[in-house]
Design an enzyme around this catalytic site. Structure first.
Site, mmCIF file in Angstrom:
data_model
loop_
_atom_site.group_PDB
_atom_site.id
_atom_site.type_symbol
_atom_site.label_atom_id
_atom_site.label_comp_id
_atom_site.label_asym_id
_atom_site.label_seq_id
_atom_site.Cartn_x
_atom_site.Cartn_y
_atom_site.Cartn_z
ATOM 1 N N LYS A 6 0.795 -1.217 0.000
ATOM 2 C CA LYS A 6 0.000 0.000 0.000
ATOM 3 C C LYS A 6 0.833 1.276 0.000
ATOM 4 O O LYS A 6 0.306 2.362 -0.219
ATOM 5 C CB LYS A 6 -0.987 0.001 1.169
HETATM 6 N N1 PMP Z 1 -2.994 -7.677 1.549
HETATM 7 C C1 PMP Z 1 -2.898 -6.707 2.463
HETATM 8 C C2 PMP Z 1 -2.281 -7.031 3.796
HETATM 9 C C3 PMP Z 1 -3.382 -5.419 2.169
HETATM 10 O O1 PMP Z 1 -3.301 -4.453 3.099
HETATM 11 C C4 PMP Z 1 -3.968 -5.178 0.902
HETATM 12 C C5 PMP Z 1 -4.531 -3.821 0.584
HETATM 13 N N2 PMP Z 1 -5.801 -3.601 1.166
HETATM 14 C C6 PMP Z 1 -4.053 -6.219 -0.024
HETATM 15 C C7 PMP Z 1 -3.539 -7.457 0.338
HETATM 16 C C8 PMP Z 1 -4.723 -6.060 -1.386
HETATM 17 O O2 PMP Z 1 -4.156 -5.098 -2.239
HETATM 18 P P1 PMP Z 1 -5.075 -4.257 -3.233
HETATM 19 O O3 PMP Z 1 -5.764 -3.199 -2.402
HETATM 20 O O4 PMP Z 1 -4.131 -3.655 -4.226
HETATM 21 O O5 PMP Z 1 -6.071 -5.148 -3.851
#
Ligand code: PMP
Length: 350
Positions: free
Chosen positions: A43
């Site tokens: 993130k």
């Molecule tokens: N895993 C974790 C620990 C996250 O914080 C996030 C982001 N919310 C994700 C996976 C998924 O990433 P994205 O928001 O790009 O789909």
């Protein structure tokens, strides 16, 4: 390594690492370790991407307060970017997420407002919109902001293409929260690496895409209520109680070749296995994505290249079920080991 003008220059360019002991013979299994980002998660990319896009468009004014609804990693990334650029930051977060996340954001200078877990992610977003409107703050809108996916297209996807240059990446495995990773990387892989099969993992208890049930949206792209297939699950950061616009757009664009359902206990087991058998320290969604990658590896053709995303560091989960079985005191075995030599005798009390 190089010299950087600020910490923000160190976002992205995360390593792809081969799995040796946990991979079945005959396939090449790799992981992309997003914990190498400055604040330890994927993130950090979104935070930098959405803020710099809003600076360029003029939507974000110098010194304006930024606000976002987040389960943690986005807030931590935003807190870093806001600290480095000098923007005040307010985070709205469900009170069910880990305590170390709140304290991390406050340590980085952000204000953290806790919303009741019963209001779920959709309620958290409504509260954020209300505050942004009342105070004239800039809302980063991670779930529908195209700058989120665009930054992944510009960075994550390009890094992957470069790391598999001259070879074929046969499978790319990811989960989704906002869907920024899936949408941005999926878009580029479809164009530049059309042979790559895109595999998307969901919690077994919350198969929102698998259910086929549509998600309703408001005119501005925010969810109009929760999704009927959602149930609470231990994969913090994955699959909120709605399908984000960025995820839905990726599904409509047919970026998803295969869906895998990951049970929570399997995610935790594999996160621990990555630590103890590969020395790779990552969070619960990483274990969950890796579970999907192992499932692919079990039947993939000989010599296949498989890459799984590992979104964050395990350090963020000390107070969560990931560490539930890790004792703080010496176990019987450790006590016996300590006592197995007579060398050290305790000094007599004065
Ligand atoms: N895993 C974790 C620990 C996250 O914080 C996030 C982001 N919310 C994700 C996976 C998924 O990433 P994205 O928001 O790009 O789909």
């Amino acid at each position: 390594m190089a010299r950087y003008d600020s910490i923000l220059g160190t976002v992205g360019n995360t390593p792809v690492v081969r799995i040796n002991r946990l991979a079945p013979a005959g396939v090449n299994l790799f992981v992309k370790v997003e914990a190498f980002n400055p604040l330890g998660s994927v993130k950090d990319r979104l935070a930098l991407g959405v803020i710099e896009a809003a600076e360029r468009s003029g939507e974000l004014k110098p010194g304006q307060t930024i606000i976002e609804a987040t389960s943690g990693n986005t807030g931590i990334g935003l807190a870093m970017v806001c600290a480095a650029k000098g923007y005040p930051l307010v985070i709205v977060m469900a009170d069910s997420f880990s305590v170390e996340r709140r304290r991390l954001m406050r340590f980085l200078g952000a204000k953290v407002l806790l919303s009741p877990a019963a209001h779920r992610a959709t309620g958290m977003i409504l509260k954020t919109e209300e505050l942004a409107k009342a105070h004239g703050w800039f809302m980063t809108r991670q779930f529908e902001n195209p700058a989120n996916a665009d930054f992944h297209a510009k960075t994550t996807a390009q890094e992957i293409l470069k790391d598999f240059e001259g070879e074929t990446l046969d499978y790319w495995v990811t989960g989704y929260g906002t869907g920024g990773t899936l949408n941005g990387v999926g878009r580029v892989l479809r164009e530049k690496s059309p042979k790559t099969r895109i595999v998307v993992c969901e919690p077994a208890d919350a198969g929102l895409i698998a259910s086929g049930a549509p998600q309703a949206y408001n005119a501005n792209g925010t969810p109009a209520g929760g999704h009927p297939a959602w149930k609470p699950h231990p994969m913090q950061g994955w699959t909120p109680d709605f399908i984000a616009k960025l995820t839905s757009d990726a599904v409509s664009a047919k970026y998803v070749d295969q869906l895998i359902a990951t049970p929570g206990p399997e995610a935790i087991r594999l996160s621990q296995a990555l630590a103890t058998q590969e020395g790779i320290f990552c969070g619960i969604t990483s274990g969950a994505t890796f579970a999907g990658a192992l499932q692919i590896a079990a039947t993939a053709p000989k010599g296949a290249n498989i890459l799984a995303m590992l979104p964050d560091t395990g350090e963020r989960y000390l107070s969560t079920p990931l560490f539930a079985d890790v004792p703080a005191d010496m176990t019987e075995e450790e006590t016996a080991l300590y006592r197995s030599t007579p060398m050290f005798t305790e000094p007599a009390a004065a």
